[in-house]
Scaffold this motif. Structure first.
Motif, short mmCIF file in Angstrom:
data_model
loop_
_atom_site.label_atom_id
_atom_site.label_comp_id
_atom_site.label_asym_id
_atom_site.label_seq_id
_atom_site.Cartn_x
_atom_site.Cartn_y
_atom_site.Cartn_z
N LEU A 1 -35.16 18.56 -32.28
CA LEU A 1 -34.59 18.64 -33.63
C LEU A 1 -34.57 17.25 -34.25
O LEU A 1 -34.21 16.27 -33.58
N HIS A 2 -34.97 17.13 -35.51
CA HIS A 2 -34.96 15.83 -36.17
C HIS A 2 -33.54 15.27 -36.15
O HIS A 2 -32.57 16.00 -36.40
N PRO A 3 -33.39 13.98 -35.85
CA PRO A 3 -32.06 13.37 -35.68
C PRO A 3 -31.12 13.56 -36.86
O PRO A 3 -29.93 13.79 -36.67
N GLU A 4 -31.64 13.46 -38.08
CA GLU A 4 -30.76 13.60 -39.24
C GLU A 4 -30.20 15.01 -39.36
O GLU A 4 -29.11 15.22 -39.89
N LEU A 5 -30.91 16.00 -38.83
CA LEU A 5 -30.42 17.38 -38.83
C LEU A 5 -29.44 17.61 -37.69
O LEU A 5 -28.53 18.44 -37.80
N ALA A 6 -29.61 16.88 -36.61
CA ALA A 6 -28.73 17.03 -35.44
C ALA A 6 -27.33 16.53 -35.73
O ALA A 6 -26.40 16.80 -34.95
N GLU A 7 -27.14 15.83 -36.82
CA GLU A 7 -25.80 15.36 -37.20
C GLU A 7 -24.91 16.53 -37.60
O GLU A 7 -23.69 16.42 -37.54
N GLY B 1 -28.52 11.50 -28.16
CA GLY B 1 -28.12 12.54 -29.10
C GLY B 1 -29.21 13.46 -29.61
O GLY B 1 -28.95 14.26 -30.51
N LEU B 2 -30.42 13.39 -29.06
CA LEU B 2 -31.47 14.31 -29.49
C LEU B 2 -31.25 15.68 -28.88
O LEU B 2 -31.07 15.81 -27.67
N VAL B 3 -31.27 16.70 -29.70
CA VAL B 3 -31.11 18.08 -29.24
C VAL B 3 -32.52 18.65 -29.07
O VAL B 3 -33.36 18.51 -29.96
N PHE B 4 -32.78 19.29 -27.92
CA PHE B 4 -34.13 19.77 -27.68
C PHE B 4 -34.17 21.07 -26.90
O PHE B 4 -33.24 21.42 -26.18
N LEU B 5 -35.29 21.79 -27.08
CA LEU B 5 -35.60 23.01 -26.35
C LEU B 5 -36.82 22.75 -25.48
O LEU B 5 -37.81 22.18 -25.96
N VAL B 6 -36.76 23.15 -24.23
CA VAL B 6 -37.90 23.04 -23.32
C VAL B 6 -38.55 24.42 -23.26
O VAL B 6 -37.89 25.41 -22.93
N MET B 7 -39.84 24.48 -23.61
CA MET B 7 -40.54 25.75 -23.71
C MET B 7 -41.80 25.75 -22.86
O MET B 7 -42.35 24.68 -22.56
N GLU B 8 -42.24 26.94 -22.51
CA GLU B 8 -43.52 27.01 -21.81
C GLU B 8 -44.60 26.44 -22.72
O GLU B 8 -44.52 26.54 -23.94
N ASP C 1 -31.06 21.12 -24.07
CA ASP C 1 -30.25 19.99 -23.64
C ASP C 1 -30.08 19.03 -24.80
O ASP C 1 -30.66 19.21 -25.87
N THR C 2 -29.29 17.98 -24.55
CA THR C 2 -29.12 16.88 -25.49
C THR C 2 -29.37 15.59 -24.73
O THR C 2 -28.83 15.40 -23.64
N SER C 3 -30.21 14.73 -25.29
CA SER C 3 -30.54 13.47 -24.62
C SER C 3 -29.36 12.50 -24.72
O SER C 3 -28.42 12.71 -25.50
N ARG D 1 -27.36 22.17 -35.36
CA ARG D 1 -27.59 22.09 -33.91
C ARG D 1 -27.43 23.47 -33.28
O ARG D 1 -28.26 23.89 -32.47
N GLU D 2 -26.38 24.17 -33.66
CA GLU D 2 -26.13 25.51 -33.11
C GLU D 2 -27.25 26.47 -33.48
O GLU D 2 -27.70 27.26 -32.64
N ARG D 3 -27.72 26.43 -34.70
CA ARG D 3 -28.82 27.30 -35.14
C ARG D 3 -30.09 27.01 -34.36
O ARG D 3 -30.83 27.91 -33.97
N PHE D 4 -30.36 25.73 -34.15
CA PHE D 4 -31.55 25.31 -33.41
C PHE D 4 -31.50 25.86 -31.98
O PHE D 4 -32.48 26.42 -31.49
N LEU D 5 -30.37 25.70 -31.32
CA LEU D 5 -30.23 26.20 -29.95
C LEU D 5 -30.27 27.72 -29.91
O LEU D 5 -30.84 28.31 -28.99
N GLU D 6 -29.71 28.35 -30.93
CA GLU D 6 -29.75 29.81 -31.02
C GLU D 6 -31.18 30.32 -31.07
O GLU D 6 -31.50 31.39 -30.55
N GLU D 7 -32.08 29.55 -31.68
CA GLU D 7 -33.50 29.92 -31.73
C GLU D 7 -34.04 30.16 -30.32
O GLU D 7 -34.77 31.11 -30.07
N GLY D 8 -33.66 29.28 -29.40
CA GLY D 8 -34.10 29.44 -28.01
C GLY D 8 -33.55 30.69 -27.36
O GLY D 8 -34.26 31.41 -26.66
N TYR D 9 -32.28 30.96 -27.60
CA TYR D 9 -31.66 32.14 -27.01
C TYR D 9 -32.29 33.42 -27.57
O TYR D 9 -32.54 34.38 -26.84
N LEU D 10 -32.56 33.42 -28.87
CA LEU D 10 -33.17 34.60 -29.49
C LEU D 10 -34.61 34.80 -29.03
O LEU D 10 -35.04 35.93 -28.82
#
Length: 120
Positions: free
Chosen positions: A54-60, A95-102, A90-92, A65-74
């Protein structure tokens, strides 16, 4: 506010070779958009994945952040071979929020359309 494209690319290129969460080394830029950048990465055990950051300015924003992580769950709830599997989130340390995908190997939709023309 979303950073301009040049800034997104500059930040993504600066991250190449760095490690997230002490285990994921960012190796290539696979793509970027208005919300996130996707990197080709390798785990310390050698597994290759795609990591969407997720771009850092959006992770603020906690809402974004919750919507981004929800994308992974969905995505995982779909449970279809045509949907990418999200392996982790995870979060680095910085403060970077990220999804690990195949990591899917192949061509983009744009490349296919350019090669074969409009899809039926």
């Amino acid at each position: 506010m979303i950073a301009p494209e040049e800034e997104i690319v500059r930040r993504a290129e600066a991250r190449l070779g760095t490690t997230l969460a002490a285990k994921w080394r960012l190796e290539t830029i696979l793509g970027y958009g208005g919300v996130a950048t996707v990197f080709g990465a390798v785990h310390r055990n050698g597994k290759r994945v795609a990591i969407k950051v997720l771009h850092p300015e959006l992770a603020e924003s906690s809402t974004l952040r919750e919507r981004f992580l929800e994308e992974g769950y969905l995505a995982n709830a779909v449970g279809h071979a045509g949907a990418v599997e999200v392996l982790d989130d995870d979060t680095s340390d910085d403060g970077l929020v990220f999804l690990v995908m195949e990591l899917l190997v192949g061509e983009t939709l744009r490349e296919r359309i350019e090669r074969e023309g409009r899809l039926p």
